[in-house]
Write a protein that holds these residues in place. Structure first.
Motif, PDB file in Angstrom:
ATOM      1  N   GLN A   1      11.864   1.987  49.586  1.00 31.04           N
ATOM      2  CA  GLN A   1      10.977   2.873  50.337  1.00 31.04           C
ATOM      3  C   GLN A   1       9.562   2.844  49.769  1.00 31.04           C
ATOM      4  OE1 GLN A   1      13.456   6.370  49.824  1.00 31.04           O
ATOM      5  NE2 GLN A   1      14.014   6.394  51.991  1.00 31.04           N
ATOM      6  N   VAL A   2       9.467   2.839  48.442  1.00 29.69           N
ATOM      7  CA  VAL A   2       8.149   2.774  47.802  1.00 29.69           C
ATOM      8  C   VAL A   2       7.468   1.454  48.136  1.00 29.69           C
ATOM      9  CG1 VAL A   2       6.963   2.655  45.581  1.00 29.69           C
ATOM     10  CG2 VAL A   2       8.765   4.329  45.923  1.00 29.69           C
ATOM     11  N   SER A   3       8.233   0.377  48.123  1.00 28.74           N
ATOM     12  CA  SER A   3       7.692  -0.947  48.449  1.00 28.74           C
ATOM     13  C   SER A   3       7.074  -0.949  49.843  1.00 28.74           C
ATOM     14  CB  SER A   3       8.807  -1.992  48.356  1.00 28.74           C
ATOM     15  OG  SER A   3       8.345  -3.251  48.794  1.00 28.74           O
ATOM     16  N   LYS A   4       7.765  -0.324  50.810  1.00 30.48           N
ATOM     17  CA  LYS A   4       7.251  -0.277  52.185  1.00 30.48           C
ATOM     18  C   LYS A   4       6.068   0.664  52.305  1.00 30.48           C
ATOM     19  CE  LYS A   4      11.832  -1.203  54.121  1.00 30.48           C
ATOM     20  NZ  LYS A   4      12.995  -0.624  54.840  1.00 30.48           N
ATOM     21  N   MET A   5       6.125   1.803  51.614  1.00 31.09           N
ATOM     22  CA  MET A   5       5.056   2.798  51.694  1.00 31.09           C
ATOM     23  C   MET A   5       3.721   2.244  51.222  1.00 31.09           C
ATOM     24  SD  MET A   5       7.149   6.116  50.232  1.00 31.09           S
ATOM     25  CE  MET A   5       5.660   6.951  49.705  1.00 31.09           C
ATOM     26  N   PHE A   6       3.770   1.452  50.139  1.00 33.85           N
ATOM     27  CA  PHE A   6       2.531   1.001  49.507  1.00 33.85           C
ATOM     28  C   PHE A   6       2.294  -0.502  49.626  1.00 33.85           C
ATOM     29  CE2 PHE A   6       3.718   4.929  47.338  1.00 33.85           C
ATOM     30  CZ  PHE A   6       2.543   5.655  47.448  1.00 33.85           C
ATOM     31  N   ASP A   7       3.173  -1.194  50.360  1.00 34.45           N
ATOM     32  CA  ASP A   7       3.043  -2.631  50.564  1.00 34.45           C
ATOM     33  C   ASP A   7       2.963  -3.376  49.226  1.00 34.45           C
ATOM     34  OD1 ASP A   7       2.912  -4.956  52.074  1.00 34.45           O
ATOM     35  OD2 ASP A   7       0.724  -4.933  52.194  1.00 34.45           O
TER      36      ASP A   7
ATOM     37  N   TYR B   1       5.708  -3.609  36.904  1.00 37.77           N
ATOM     38  CA  TYR B   1       4.934  -2.465  36.431  1.00 37.77           C
ATOM     39  C   TYR B   1       5.767  -1.636  35.451  1.00 37.77           C
ATOM     40  CZ  TYR B   1       1.413  -3.265  40.103  1.00 37.77           C
ATOM     41  OH  TYR B   1       0.432  -3.799  40.902  1.00 37.77           O
ATOM     42  N   GLU B   2       7.064  -1.523  35.730  1.00 38.73           N
ATOM     43  CA  GLU B   2       7.952  -0.803  34.806  1.00 38.73           C
ATOM     44  C   GLU B   2       8.103  -1.572  33.497  1.00 38.73           C
ATOM     45  OE1 GLU B   2      11.490   1.234  35.937  1.00 38.73           O
ATOM     46  OE2 GLU B   2      11.093   0.920  38.066  1.00 38.73           O
ATOM     47  N   GLN B   3       8.280  -2.882  33.617  1.00 35.14           N
ATOM     48  CA  GLN B   3       8.494  -3.710  32.430  1.00 35.14           C
ATOM     49  C   GLN B   3       7.342  -3.597  31.448  1.00 35.14           C
ATOM     50  OE1 GLN B   3       9.267  -7.874  33.275  1.00 35.14           O
ATOM     51  NE2 GLN B   3       8.580  -8.478  31.262  1.00 35.14           N
ATOM     52  N   ILE B   4       6.103  -3.543  31.966  1.00 36.05           N
ATOM     53  CA  ILE B   4       4.947  -3.497  31.070  1.00 36.05           C
ATOM     54  C   ILE B   4       4.542  -2.056  30.752  1.00 36.05           C
ATOM     55  CG2 ILE B   4       4.106  -5.742  31.815  1.00 36.05           C
ATOM     56  CD1 ILE B   4       2.038  -4.356  33.564  1.00 36.05           C
ATOM     57  N   GLY B   5       5.331  -1.087  31.227  1.00 39.77           N
ATOM     58  CA  GLY B   5       5.120   0.303  30.835  1.00 39.77           C
ATOM     59  C   GLY B   5       4.148   1.101  31.676  1.00 39.77           C
ATOM     60  N   LEU B   6       3.721   0.568  32.814  1.00 38.03           N
ATOM     61  CA  LEU B   6       2.772   1.292  33.657  1.00 38.03           C
ATOM     62  C   LEU B   6       3.451   2.324  34.547  1.00 38.03           C
ATOM     63  CD1 LEU B   6       0.235  -1.423  34.908  1.00 38.03           C
ATOM     64  CD2 LEU B   6      -0.081   0.284  33.118  1.00 38.03           C
ATOM     65  N   LEU B   7       4.732   2.126  34.824  1.00 37.62           N
ATOM     66  CA  LEU B   7       5.429   2.951  35.798  1.00 37.62           C
ATOM     67  C   LEU B   7       6.827   3.271  35.271  1.00 37.62           C
ATOM     68  CD1 LEU B   7       4.778   3.986  38.703  1.00 37.62           C
ATOM     69  CD2 LEU B   7       5.993   1.981  39.570  1.00 37.62           C
ATOM     70  N   LYS B   8       7.345   4.444  35.632  1.00 39.81           N
ATOM     71  CA  LYS B   8       8.688   4.822  35.197  1.00 39.81           C
ATOM     72  C   LYS B   8       9.505   5.286  36.406  1.00 39.81           C
ATOM     73  CE  LYS B   8       7.572   6.235  30.456  1.00 39.81           C
ATOM     74  NZ  LYS B   8       7.600   7.356  29.472  1.00 39.81           N
ATOM     75  N   SER B   9      10.755   4.811  36.464  1.00 41.65           N
ATOM     76  CA  SER B   9      11.668   5.269  37.505  1.00 41.65           C
ATOM     77  C   SER B   9      12.695   6.199  36.882  1.00 41.65           C
ATOM     78  CB  SER B   9      12.365   4.071  38.165  1.00 41.65           C
ATOM     79  OG  SER B   9      13.158   3.390  37.209  1.00 41.65           O
ATOM     80  N   LYS B  10      13.519   6.796  37.736  1.00 37.26           N
ATOM     81  CA  LYS B  10      14.560   7.701  37.264  1.00 37.26           C
ATOM     82  C   LYS B  10      15.920   7.225  37.766  1.00 37.26           C
ATOM     83  CE  LYS B  10      11.878  11.992  36.924  1.00 37.26           C
ATOM     84  NZ  LYS B  10      12.248  12.303  35.545  1.00 37.26           N
ATOM     85  N   SER B  11      16.969   7.621  37.064  1.00 39.85           N
ATOM     86  CA  SER B  11      18.322   7.362  37.532  1.00 39.85           C
ATOM     87  C   SER B  11      18.869   8.639  38.132  1.00 39.85           C
ATOM     88  CB  SER B  11      19.212   6.897  36.381  1.00 39.85           C
ATOM     89  OG  SER B  11      19.245   7.884  35.368  1.00 39.85           O
ATOM     90  N   LYS B  12      19.695   8.483  39.163  1.00 39.64           N
ATOM     91  CA  LYS B  12      20.259   9.629  39.854  1.00 39.64           C
ATOM     92  C   LYS B  12      21.772   9.519  39.826  1.00 39.64           C
ATOM     93  CE  LYS B  12      19.954  12.020  44.328  1.00 39.64           C
ATOM     94  NZ  LYS B  12      19.447  11.920  45.709  1.00 39.64           N
TER      95      LYS B  12
ATOM     96  N   GLN C   1      -0.011   5.288  42.879  1.00 37.83           N
ATOM     97  CA  GLN C   1      -1.236   5.396  43.679  1.00 37.83           C
ATOM     98  C   GLN C   1      -2.470   5.121  42.823  1.00 37.83           C
ATOM     99  OE1 GLN C   1      -0.385   9.389  45.193  1.00 37.83           O
ATOM    100  NE2 GLN C   1      -0.267   8.568  47.277  1.00 37.83           N
ATOM    101  N   GLN C   2      -2.451   5.624  41.596  1.00 40.03           N
ATOM    102  CA  GLN C   2      -3.570   5.364  40.689  1.00 40.03           C
ATOM    103  C   GLN C   2      -3.680   3.868  40.374  1.00 40.03           C
ATOM    104  OE1 GLN C   2      -3.685   8.080  37.203  1.00 40.03           O
ATOM    105  NE2 GLN C   2      -2.139   9.260  38.290  1.00 40.03           N
ATOM    106  N   ILE C   3      -2.537   3.237  40.111  1.00 40.69           N
ATOM    107  CA  ILE C   3      -2.530   1.799  39.807  1.00 40.69           C
ATOM    108  C   ILE C   3      -3.119   1.016  40.971  1.00 40.69           C
ATOM    109  CG2 ILE C   3      -1.060  -0.218  39.392  1.00 40.69           C
ATOM    110  CD1 ILE C   3       0.910   1.699  37.972  1.00 40.69           C
ATOM    111  N   ILE C   4      -2.680   1.345  42.186  1.00 39.53           N
ATOM    112  CA  ILE C   4      -3.148   0.607  43.370  1.00 39.53           C
ATOM    113  C   ILE C   4      -4.646   0.788  43.559  1.00 39.53           C
ATOM    114  CG2 ILE C   4      -3.006   0.524  45.889  1.00 39.53           C
ATOM    115  CD1 ILE C   4      -0.005   1.162  45.590  1.00 39.53           C
ATOM    116  N   VAL C   5      -5.125   2.028  43.395  1.00 44.17           N
ATOM    117  CA  VAL C   5      -6.566   2.282  43.535  1.00 44.17           C
ATOM    118  C   VAL C   5      -7.358   1.471  42.508  1.00 44.17           C
ATOM    119  CG1 VAL C   5      -8.374   4.015  43.230  1.00 44.17           C
ATOM    120  CG2 VAL C   5      -6.336   4.559  44.580  1.00 44.17           C
ATOM    121  N   LEU C   6      -6.902   1.494  41.258  1.00 40.38           N
ATOM    122  CA  LEU C   6      -7.614   0.772  40.201  1.00 40.38           C
ATOM    123  C   LEU C   6      -7.553  -0.737  40.417  1.00 40.38           C
ATOM    124  CD1 LEU C   6      -6.494   2.912  37.128  1.00 40.38           C
ATOM    125  CD2 LEU C   6      -8.772   2.839  38.164  1.00 40.38           C
TER     126      LEU C   6
END
Length: 332
Positions: free
Chosen positions: A8-14, A23-34, A51-56
């Motif tokens: 869903q995130v992939s589609k939302m932000f292309d 982005y997770e691997q290099i530490g910029l982004l974190k996901s959660k387990s449910k 959103q910040q990453i994409i803007v930058l």
């Protein structure tokens, strides 16, 4: 707080799912387990960070500098990064403004000399106007992005890439494989988890320490963003019974052009493809099913069975993969 899946995130932000995982691997982004949920999910904090990453990134800030900004709780690092990029942009704006002014002057001068020889007129204008010459001399050729220079640079870089591409020619042996295929949300991770569990359950390292893991899109991601698939094979002993939902298949093996990458440098598929196209010895030997099975191309996850056996964390070995493109000898 709504949790959003990686697809869903992939589609939302292309943004591709592979890039999100990078982005997770290099530490910029974190996901959660449910609980009772197999997929990676993102909360509002992660969405805000993305959103910040994409803007930058749209502002041409390199990922390394973005990481520095996020690591420093104060604003000093962000200010330093922004000022550095502002300086580079200002230099570019100054050069472009100078070029625009010079071209306007030249065009105005030529309008008064309609009918004269162009080369003679331009030479006279350029060489007699000291102020114009000084402005032109202030420009640096290395900082001017001429279209033809860009094209030549691209050609040169492509040639250099092909020349230094470390392509090996390998013969993959036939093998029995345990296969798992999944179409839907985050197929690479889903198939990987199933195969990982299988390897541990049958103690694959003990019964086949040379086991290899291959993966490929099945089918390729469509342009409309609909779910795509991924299939994973792991080589197994010929006499091993494979439990459902896995399926036992026979991999025919064959000749391949191999190139090692680090995750997520899948753009190097293009380099490997061009290397084969430029080869005077080999042709592609693509699968008849075409894009349905990624044309027969394979991605081998190196050292996978050993890493699985030791319980290594993800990317402990820098996420190394071999890109494998099926080839055959040219008919000369």
């Amino acid at each position: 707080m709504d949790l959003v899946t990686i697809s869903q995130v992939s589609k939302m932000f292309d943004v591709s799912t592979r890039m999100l995982r990078y982005y997770e691997q290099i530490g910029l982004l974190k996901s959660k387990s449910k609980d009772d949920y197999a997929y990676r999910v993102y909360d509002d904090v992660a969405i805000g960070r993305l959103q910040q990453i994409i803007v930058l990134r749209k502002l041409r800030i390199p990922l390394k500098q973005i990481a520095l900004i996020f690591e420093d709780a104060s604003t000093k690092t962000a200010i330093d990064v922004f000022m550095q990029n502002i300086k580079e942009i200002n230099d570019e704006i100054t050069a472009l403004s100078t070029m625009r002014a010079i071209l306007n002057n030249l065009a105005d001068g030529l309008r008064h000399t309609l009918g004269a020889k162009t080369d003679t007129t331009i030479k006279s204008m350029l060489m007699s106007d000291e102020a114009l010459l000084a402005a032109i001399n202030s420009l640096s050729l290395t900082k001017i992005n001429f279209k033809e220079m860009r094209s030549m640079d691209e050609l040169n870089k492509a040639s250099e890439t092909l020349a230094r591409l470390n392509v090996r020619i390998v013969q993959l042996p036939p093998a029995a494989v345990a296969s798992y295929h999944f179409i839907g949300e985050n197929p690479e991770e889903t198939t990987g988890e199933v195969i990982n569990k299988f390897a541990k359950d049958v103690n694959l390292y003990e019964i086949k320490p040379d086991a290899r893991m291959y993966g490929f899109n099945h089918p390729n991601p469509p342009e409309d963003g609909k779910p795509y698939g991924y299939e994973v094979w792991v080589t197994v002993p010929d006499d091993l019974d494979v439990p459902a939902p896995l399926v036992k298949k026979q991999f025919a093996g064959g000749l391949y052009a191999a190139h090692t990458i680090k995750f997520p440098n899948f753009h190097e598929w293009d380099d490997l493809n061009k290397w084969v196209e430029n080869s005077d010895k080999f042709d592609k030997n693509l699968a008849a099913e075409g894009a349905e099975v990624m044309h027969g191309l394979l991605e081998e996850h190196l050292n996978w069975v050993y890493a699985n056996h030791l319980g290594w964390k993800e990317n402990f070995i820098d996420g190394q993969l071999d890109l494998l493109l099926p080839i055959k000898l040219k008919n000369n």
